[in-house]
Design an enzyme around this catalytic site. Sequence first.
Site, PDB file in Angstrom:
ATOM      1  NE  ARG A 129     -28.862 118.387  -2.560  1.00  0.00           N
ATOM      2  CZ  ARG A 129     -27.556 118.362  -2.838  1.00  0.00           C
ATOM      3  NH1 ARG A 129     -26.706 117.909  -1.930  1.00  0.00           N
ATOM      4  NH2 ARG A 129     -27.115 118.772  -4.016  1.00  0.00           N
TER       5      ARG A 129
ATOM      6  CE  LYS B 153     -30.528 111.793 -24.645  1.00  0.00           C
ATOM      7  NZ  LYS B 153     -29.189 112.238 -24.331  1.00  0.00           N
TER       8      LYS B 153
ATOM      9  CG  ASP C 168     -34.854 108.283 -26.770  1.00  0.00           C
ATOM     10  OD1 ASP C 168     -35.014 109.500 -26.968  1.00  0.00           O
ATOM     11  OD2 ASP C 168     -34.083 107.579 -27.451  1.00  0.00           O
ATOM     12  CG  HIS C 169     -36.842 113.925 -25.620  1.00  0.00           C
ATOM     13  ND1 HIS C 169     -35.522 113.835 -25.272  1.00  0.00           N
ATOM     14  CD2 HIS C 169     -36.894 114.786 -26.672  1.00  0.00           C
ATOM     15  CE1 HIS C 169     -34.799 114.600 -26.073  1.00  0.00           C
ATOM     16  NE2 HIS C 169     -35.603 115.187 -26.930  1.00  0.00           N
TER      17      HIS C 169
ATOM     18  CG  ASP D  15     -26.196 114.306 -26.139  1.00  0.00           C
ATOM     19  OD1 ASP D  15     -26.802 114.022 -25.088  1.00  0.00           O
ATOM     20  OD2 ASP D  15     -26.423 115.337 -26.795  1.00  0.00           O
TER      21      ASP D  15
ATOM     22  CG  HIS E 148     -32.164 111.141 -29.024  1.00  0.00           C
ATOM     23  ND1 HIS E 148     -32.995 110.692 -28.024  1.00  0.00           N
ATOM     24  CD2 HIS E 148     -31.595 112.273 -28.549  1.00  0.00           C
ATOM     25  CE1 HIS E 148     -32.921 111.514 -26.992  1.00  0.00           C
ATOM     26  NE2 HIS E 148     -32.078 112.472 -27.288  1.00  0.00           N
TER      27      HIS E 148
ATOM     28  CE  LYS F 207     -24.451 119.738 -28.173  1.00  0.00           C
ATOM     29  NZ  LYS F 207     -25.826 120.254 -28.194  1.00  0.00           N
TER      30      LYS F 207
END
Length: 499
Positions: free
Chosen positions: A52, A158, A187-188, A245, A250, A350
């Site tokens: 956009r 994902k 899925d990288h 996540d 993964h 994390k």
Amino acid sequence: MIPATNQRPPATILFIFGGSGDLNLRKLTPALYNLYLDNYLSDRFSVVGLGRSDYSDESFRERLLEGVQSFSRRKNGPDDIWASFSKTITYLQMDAADDGAYAKLSEYVSAKEEEWGVQANIVFYLAVAPQLVPGIATNLGKLPLCCEKSRVRIVVEKPFGHDLKTAQELNNLLGGLFAEEQIYRIDHYLGKETVQNILALRFANSLFEPIWNRRYVAYIQITASETVGLEGRGGYYEGSGALRDMIQNHLLQVLCMVATEAPISFEANEVRNKTVDVLNAIRRIKPEQVNEVAVRGQYGPGQKDGKSTPGYREEEGVKPDSKTETFAAVKLFVDNWRWEDVPFYLRTGKSLPEKATVITIQFKPAPYYAFPEEATNGWQSNRLTIGIQPGMDIRLRFQAKRPGQTLAIDPVEMVFSYKDAYEGQEPEAYETLLLDVMTGDATLFMRADQVEAAWKVVTPILEAWEAETPDFPNYEPGSWGPEAAAQLVEKDGFSWMMK
């Protein structure tokens, strides 16, 4: 997978929904540029950014050049190469919610094919927020050209669903619009060189395959740790959490690579059939078992690297009483002949001490009764460690005699490093995966039944955690997570390993 020879895809038009967004800027265009530098793209190639935002072709190209110079593994390619590559880039301003705008895509394809004089493969890459995927897919499915299964593909990023129910709903929607062979769920992690190398390590070497089973392996660990917190992604992470996540997609896919049986061939569906077999063999967790096999955590405020850091609940976009986990660890079992009773420990989090993704295959101890006691003081069992990121290497630990007149045994390591063994830089994961999409190789992409099987593994944990109020925060930033994570493996007589 990238072929052994420099096989180039046929004429291709790549539409990127969310073309002005962060994923295209940081990952997709840098990957395409590197493929262009390596002569992997067709001479008839066009990439169309859709969004956009108000860009001209030229201003859009300048924006993407900034991304290449900031994020590509080759930031400073020759100016004339970028000038040539950038001519393949076009920007088309459109609102994906406008049903009438999609006719522009068919018109663009017709014009390009007339210009080139050949039919092109068409790829629709949905680099957009998950809630936009159903609407875009529905509108694409109405285009007559999308009925051409052999040359039209749709790529979905994902997260693929928020839970099993929403994943099934999305699969049903996409399956009603496209054939399964047209749908590429990306899925990288599966595009990373070291992940792909797991299959080569196992099945191209008779050294490892005979001992890759319950008779010789004590346990397997997969760790994906991050040192950072949210980095401005509070809005997304609040609705996700570490289990969704990272582990649901993964780490479960990495587990499948480690645990799979040998495929008959490396044809896409054969490899994915073996993956589904592993997921279906994972022991289902009963609700009353969740607290015995799964641990969650959330980091609080504290000191890291000598600086004060906010807790998760103090991050932008996060609820002050958030139940979202920033750390998750689970113990799984694969109930088949090869892996019966071998624990697979998965953890991710994390604000941990180290950024790394590492697979550890710990072998059972060899008998050492023949050695004098003083010779075995430093004895350690054999271990194979596969580093996925940031260091890409494979380490094999074994016992060797220490030089000298006495018999003393010490553990030593043999190390294979991509950086040391090969010249040049290895391709980024998105380079591999984009080329696979263009050539029609779905080996490294998720099939509908794979996605749903992975959700079935974690669903009991998600449901149990949703019903409870955790005692958060429960770990310091810069630590290895809550104490219960260490206890998860220590009660089995083991400990968490890195390199």
